[in-house]
Scaffold this motif. Structure first.
Motif, PDB file in Angstrom:
ATOM      1  N   PHE A  87       0.836  -1.201   0.000  1.00 22.52           N
ATOM      2  CA  PHE A  87       0.000   0.000   0.000  1.00 22.52           C
ATOM      3  C   PHE A  87       0.874   1.254   0.000  1.00 22.52           C
ATOM      4  O   PHE A  87       0.590   2.226  -0.719  1.00 22.52           O
ATOM      5  N   ALA A  88       1.943   1.248   0.809  1.00 18.24           N
ATOM      6  CA  ALA A  88       2.840   2.415   0.858  1.00 18.24           C
ATOM      7  C   ALA A  88       3.496   2.651  -0.499  1.00 18.24           C
ATOM      8  O   ALA A  88       3.625   3.803  -0.945  1.00 18.24           O
ATOM      9  N   ASP A  89       3.901   1.569  -1.165  1.00 23.08           N
ATOM     10  CA  ASP A  89       4.529   1.712  -2.482  1.00 23.08           C
ATOM     11  C   ASP A  89       3.525   2.266  -3.496  1.00 23.08           C
ATOM     12  O   ASP A  89       3.849   3.160  -4.287  1.00 23.08           O
ATOM     13  N   ALA A  90       2.294   1.741  -3.484  1.00 22.37           N
ATOM     14  CA  ALA A  90       1.277   2.242  -4.406  1.00 22.37           C
ATOM     15  C   ALA A  90       0.938   3.703  -4.119  1.00 22.37           C
ATOM     16  O   ALA A  90       0.784   4.512  -5.037  1.00 22.37           O
ATOM     17  N   HIS A  91       0.854   4.054  -2.867  1.00 19.79           N
ATOM     18  CA  HIS A  91       0.501   5.428  -2.490  1.00 19.79           C
ATOM     19  C   HIS A  91       1.585   6.402  -2.928  1.00 19.79           C
ATOM     20  O   HIS A  91       1.284   7.506  -3.420  1.00 19.79           O
ATOM     21  N   ARG A  92       2.839   5.996  -2.789  1.00 21.63           N
ATOM     22  CA  ARG A  92       3.941   6.897  -3.132  1.00 21.63           C
ATOM     23  C   ARG A  92       4.160   6.982  -4.635  1.00 21.63           C
ATOM     24  O   ARG A  92       4.357   8.078  -5.188  1.00 21.63           O
ATOM     25  N   ASN A  93       4.129   5.847  -5.303  1.00 27.72           N
ATOM     26  CA  ASN A  93       4.562   5.804  -6.698  1.00 27.72           C
ATOM     27  C   ASN A  93       3.421   5.802  -7.717  1.00 27.72           C
ATOM     28  O   ASN A  93       3.663   6.067  -8.901  1.00 27.72           O
ATOM     29  N   ARG A  94       2.177   5.495  -7.276  1.00 27.51           N
ATOM     30  CA  ARG A  94       1.056   5.484  -8.227  1.00 27.51           C
ATOM     31  C   ARG A  94      -0.085   6.402  -7.832  1.00 27.51           C
ATOM     32  O   ARG A  94      -1.047   6.549  -8.580  1.00 27.51           O
ATOM     33  N   GLY A  95       0.006   6.971  -6.623  1.00 25.18           N
ATOM     34  CA  GLY A  95      -1.015   7.929  -6.215  1.00 25.18           C
ATOM     35  C   GLY A  95      -2.036   7.345  -5.261  1.00 25.18           C
ATOM     36  O   GLY A  95      -2.192   6.124  -5.134  1.00 25.18           O
ATOM     37  N   ARG A  96      -2.764   8.254  -4.593  1.00 23.39           N
ATOM     38  CA  ARG A  96      -3.707   7.833  -3.571  1.00 23.39           C
ATOM     39  C   ARG A  96      -4.850   7.000  -4.136  1.00 23.39           C
ATOM     40  O   ARG A  96      -5.266   6.002  -3.548  1.00 23.39           O
ATOM     41  N   ASP A  97      -5.371   7.381  -5.298  1.00 21.74           N
ATOM     42  CA  ASP A  97      -6.508   6.649  -5.865  1.00 21.74           C
ATOM     43  C   ASP A  97      -6.149   5.200  -6.156  1.00 21.74           C
ATOM     44  O   ASP A  97      -6.936   4.283  -5.885  1.00 21.74           O
ATOM     45  N   ALA A  98      -4.954   4.983  -6.698  1.00 25.22           N
ATOM     46  CA  ALA A  98      -4.519   3.609  -6.978  1.00 25.22           C
ATOM     47  C   ALA A  98      -4.361   2.820  -5.682  1.00 25.22           C
ATOM     48  O   ALA A  98      -4.709   1.628  -5.612  1.00 25.22           O
ATOM     49  N   ALA A  99      -3.828   3.482  -4.642  1.00 27.66           N
ATOM     50  CA  ALA A  99      -3.662   2.804  -3.354  1.00 27.66           C
ATOM     51  C   ALA A  99      -5.013   2.421  -2.761  1.00 27.66           C
ATOM     52  O   ALA A  99      -5.186   1.324  -2.210  1.00 27.66           O
ATOM     53  N   TYR A 100      -6.003   3.309  -2.898  1.00 26.15           N
ATOM     54  CA  TYR A 100      -7.321   3.017  -2.340  1.00 26.15           C
ATOM     55  C   TYR A 100      -8.030   1.928  -3.146  1.00 26.15           C
ATOM     56  O   TYR A 100      -8.794   1.128  -2.598  1.00 26.15           O
ATOM     57  N   ARG A 101      -7.814   1.889  -4.462  1.00 23.16           N
ATOM     58  CA  ARG A 101      -8.369   0.786  -5.241  1.00 23.16           C
ATOM     59  C   ARG A 101      -7.771  -0.547  -4.793  1.00 23.16           C
ATOM     60  O   ARG A 101      -8.468  -1.567  -4.699  1.00 23.16           O
ATOM     61  N   LEU A 102      -6.470  -0.521  -4.527  1.00 21.81           N
ATOM     62  CA  LEU A 102      -5.806  -1.719  -4.012  1.00 21.81           C
ATOM     63  C   LEU A 102      -6.420  -2.145  -2.678  1.00 21.81           C
ATOM     64  O   LEU A 102      -6.691  -3.329  -2.450  1.00 21.81           O
ATOM     65  N   ALA A 103      -6.665  -1.181  -1.798  1.00 19.68           N
ATOM     66  CA  ALA A 103      -7.239  -1.499  -0.491  1.00 19.68           C
ATOM     67  C   ALA A 103      -8.634  -2.107  -0.629  1.00 19.68           C
ATOM     68  O   ALA A 103      -8.979  -3.066   0.077  1.00 19.68           O
ATOM     69  N   ASN A 104      -9.434  -1.578  -1.539  1.00 25.23           N
ATOM     70  CA  ASN A 104     -10.777  -2.126  -1.719  1.00 25.23           C
ATOM     71  C   ASN A 104     -10.736  -3.540  -2.291  1.00 25.23           C
ATOM     72  O   ASN A 104     -11.589  -4.373  -1.967  1.00 25.23           O
ATOM     73  N   ALA A 105      -9.761  -3.819  -3.132  1.00 27.50           N
ATOM     74  CA  ALA A 105      -9.599  -5.185  -3.624  1.00 27.50           C
ATOM     75  C   ALA A 105      -9.230  -6.126  -2.473  1.00 27.50           C
ATOM     76  O   ALA A 105      -9.737  -7.259  -2.395  1.00 27.50           O
ATOM     77  N   VAL A 106      -8.364  -5.664  -1.573  1.00 24.01           N
ATOM     78  CA  VAL A 106      -7.981  -6.480  -0.416  1.00 24.01           C
ATOM     79  C   VAL A 106      -9.192  -6.717   0.481  1.00 24.01           C
ATOM     80  O   VAL A 106      -9.414  -7.834   0.975  1.00 24.01           O
ATOM     81  N   VAL A 107      -9.994  -5.677   0.702  1.00 29.04           N
ATOM     82  CA  VAL A 107     -11.201  -5.838   1.523  1.00 29.04           C
ATOM     83  C   VAL A 107     -12.137  -6.884   0.898  1.00 29.04           C
ATOM     84  O   VAL A 107     -12.708  -7.731   1.609  1.00 29.04           O
ATOM     85  N   GLY A 108     -12.299  -6.860  -0.429  1.00 27.83           N
ATOM     86  CA  GLY A 108     -13.149  -7.850  -1.087  1.00 27.83           C
ATOM     87  C   GLY A 108     -12.649  -9.262  -0.866  1.00 27.83           C
ATOM     88  O   GLY A 108     -13.438 -10.178  -0.561  1.00 27.83           O
ATOM     89  N   VAL A 109     -11.345  -9.459  -0.989  1.00 32.46           N
ATOM     90  CA  VAL A 109     -10.771 -10.794  -0.779  1.00 32.46           C
ATOM     91  C   VAL A 109     -10.944 -11.223   0.676  1.00 32.46           C
ATOM     92  O   VAL A 109     -11.273 -12.389   0.967  1.00 32.46           O
ATOM     93  N   VAL A 110     -10.731 -10.293   1.605  1.00 29.94           N
ATOM     94  CA  VAL A 110     -10.871 -10.624   3.030  1.00 29.94           C
ATOM     95  C   VAL A 110     -12.296 -11.058   3.347  1.00 29.94           C
ATOM     96  O   VAL A 110     -12.516 -12.047   4.068  1.00 29.94           O
ATOM     97  N   LEU A 111     -13.274 -10.328   2.831  1.00 30.81           N
ATOM     98  CA  LEU A 111     -14.664 -10.673   3.117  1.00 30.81           C
ATOM     99  C   LEU A 111     -14.996 -12.100   2.670  1.00 30.81           C
ATOM    100  O   LEU A 111     -15.691 -12.839   3.382  1.00 30.81           O
ATOM    101  N   VAL A 112     -14.492 -12.498   1.509  1.00 30.93           N
ATOM    102  CA  VAL A 112     -14.797 -13.832   0.994  1.00 30.93           C
ATOM    103  C   VAL A 112     -13.962 -14.893   1.713  1.00 30.93           C
ATOM    104  O   VAL A 112     -14.496 -15.867   2.267  1.00 30.93           O
ATOM    105  N   ALA A 113     -12.632 -14.707   1.719  1.00 26.06           N
ATOM    106  CA  ALA A 113     -11.744 -15.747   2.253  1.00 26.06           C
ATOM    107  C   ALA A 113     -11.927 -15.930   3.753  1.00 26.06           C
ATOM    108  O   ALA A 113     -12.069 -17.060   4.253  1.00 26.06           O
TER     109      ALA A 113
END
Length: 541
Positions: A87-113
């Motif tokens: 998340f820190a790498d995405a936030h620094r090098n790809r921007g906040r929106d990309a980092a938050y999209r990554l976080a939402n993908a992780v939340v989706g996986v957590v809910l299912v798994a």
């Protein structure tokens, strides 16, 4: 991500960050964690009063261990270790929106798994209890409690994602307060149980419900801070989201982290199996380990959290000198705070446990047994803290195999030590084996780091550790002398007043002696901490 590179040959060395570990921030975080740990001790104290150390308390300890082990393995363990640097790498090098999209993908996986894991735990609770505690006297009660508490795993997994996002953005307040609210929820339910006067076999069921209430509060406490940072929870499981480079990195790191952390969980399972053959042993070990975790959480985890976020940010910036400087400062602070804590716990184990736990259904025999376990757990406090500092650094550098090897070797050591020590020391051998295994894990990480990356940033880590140990000798003698003197002059029938005096005054004497010795020996971490306190007071003024 490629590891950060060293400066090219002939180039002047890069200057490390001016403040590799933000002492003021770590101090604030330690204070918030202290509140949580004190509330946790109050929760454990109320548990001891209501239930004591018996087959009912053992049933709860074993039942809670099922979701708690999975939490440590998948949520606050592997997921946090993999998610924060990605998340820190995405936030620094790809921007906040990309980092938050990554976080939402992780939340989706957590809910299912994690949702599937939770359901499986509910269905197979009886078999799980029989597997991890074959000698338990009340397996049916433990299975019932496990079914009640399994959803705690999902709540705390989502809380771990929230904590990782906030820590990666250097927002440490809400994550530090969240565990305190977990304890508040448990305490509130526990006080209701105490007022009702329920017997222990009924109170332990209510306590399991209180654990769930605490889990809800722990997650909810972090959501406002995330909202203020602009995050909106929109879980996704699309193919595009799962192909995100950050998700691939998290998957790769989590795979290694699960293998590495599973060794720790195997250690706990082995300990539970052995302790289940003695009524009260699981409770004694749990109470002692919680006390050992007070300095580990207040100092070790606080330093590791701030240092881990700093390492992730500096690794994303490819700044290896700053990574090493951060780790060096963190290890010096770990030594300054946790070595004296370990000695203080060992010297004063009996009076501290008597003051906290010896009330209600928790008797003097339980105090003596818990104190013996605490002495052996204290042996491994420095190693535990060192692992928490070093392991995230290897994950941030994409060197996940190293902590995996350290954990596996620690696991093998723990199993061998339990088999060897249990016939000689009983439940005390479980505590000692756990501490020595942590030492093996830490030694592996430290030696591999030195071989791959050289020394840590800053000078004099070994020399500083020597000065800390010298000051700690002064602490141990002062605490012991104060305890013996008070035991002679205080009446034996002094009740709670005697417990408080024996539990608090020697701690104060040892602490003051340590600070005086540290000042005389010129330990610089004392100056840094005092300076941080003065700056914080000045800002408040």
């Amino acid at each position: 991500m490629k590891p950060p590179t060293q400066a090219p040959p002939g180039a002047p060395p890069a200057a490390p960050a001016a403040a590799p570990v933000r002492v003021g921030r770590a101090l604030w975080l330690s204070g918030a964690t202290m509140i949580s740990r004190v509330l946790g001790l109050a929760r454990d104290q109320l548990f001891a009063i209501l239930i004591g150390a018996n087959r009912y308390s053992d049933a709860f300890v074993v039942a809670f261990r099922i979701p708690n082990l999975l939490r440590d393995l998948f949520a606050e363990g592997a997921l946090s270790s993999a998610f924060v640097p990605a998340f820190a790498d995405a936030h620094r090098n790809r921007g906040r929106d990309a980092a938050y999209r990554l976080a939402n993908a992780v939340v989706g996986v957590v809910l299912v798994a994690v949702g599937v894991l939770t359901a499986l735990g509910v269905v197979f609770a009886d078999g799980l209890v029989a597997a991890i505690a074959p000698g338990l006297e009340s397996p049916g009660l433990a299975a019932l409690l496990a079914r009640i508490m399994m959803p705690f795993l999902l709540l705390v997994s989502l809380a771990a994602v929230a904590m990782g996002m906030l820590n990666a953005q250097s927002r440490f307040g809400a994550p530090a307060i969240a565990p305190a609210l977990f304890n508040v929820g448990s305490l509130a339910v526990g006080l209701g149980l105490w007022a009702s006067g329920w017997p222990p076999e009924r109170a332990v069921v209510g306590w399991a419900v209180g654990t769930m209430v605490g889990g809800v509060l722990q997650l909810g406490a972090q959501l406002p801070a995330l909202h203020a940072l602009g995050f909106r929870a929109r879980p996704v499981l699309s193919r595009e989201a799962l192909r995100d480079p950050g998700m691939r990195r998290i998957g790769r790191l989590m795979g290694a982290a699960v293998v590495g952390l599973s060794a720790t969980q195997v250690n706990i399972l082995v300990n539970t199996i052995f302790a289940s053959h003695q009524v009260g042993a699981n409770t004694w070990l749990q109470m002692a380990f919680r006390l050992m975790q007070l300095p580990l959480g207040v100092f070790g985890v606080a330093i590791a959290t701030v240092a881990g976020a700093g390492v992730a940010q500096r690794a994303a910036a490819r700044d290896m000198p700053a990574v090493k400087a951060t780790l060096g400062a963190a290890m010096r602070h770990v030594a300054f705070l946790n070595v004296p804590s370990a000695v203080g716990l060992a010297v004063l184990a009996g009076p501290i446990i008597s003051m906290i736990y010896e009330h209600g259904r928790f008797g003097p025999e339980d105090t003596a047994a818990t104190a013996q376990a605490l002495v052996f757990y204290a042996v491994g406090l420095y190693a535990y803290s060192g692992v928490k500092v070093f392991a995230p650094a290897f994950y941030a550098l994409d060197e996940a195999r190293v902590p995996v090897v350290g954990s596996v070797l620690g696991m093998a050591s723990n199993v061998a030590l339990n088999v060897t020590l249990w016939p000689v020391l009983g439940f005390r051998g479980v505590a000692l084996g756990t501490s020595l295994a942590a030492g093996v894990n830490f030694l592996v990480l430290a030696l591999v780091w030195r071989r791959r990356h050289g020394g840590l940033g800053g000078a004099g880590i070994v020399a500083q550790l020597g000065r800390v140990m010298a000051a700690t000798v002064v602490l141990g003698f002062a605490a012991w002398a104060a305890l013996r003197g008070l035991q002679r002059v205080l009446p034996h029938d002094g009740g709670l007043a005697r417990q408080l005096a024996l539990g608090l005054l020697p701690v104060l004497a040892g602490g003051l002696a340590y600070l005086a010795a540290a000042r005389a020996l010129g330990i610089s971490e004392l100056t840094e901490l005092l300076g941080a306190v003065r700056r914080r007071r000045a800002r408040r003024s």
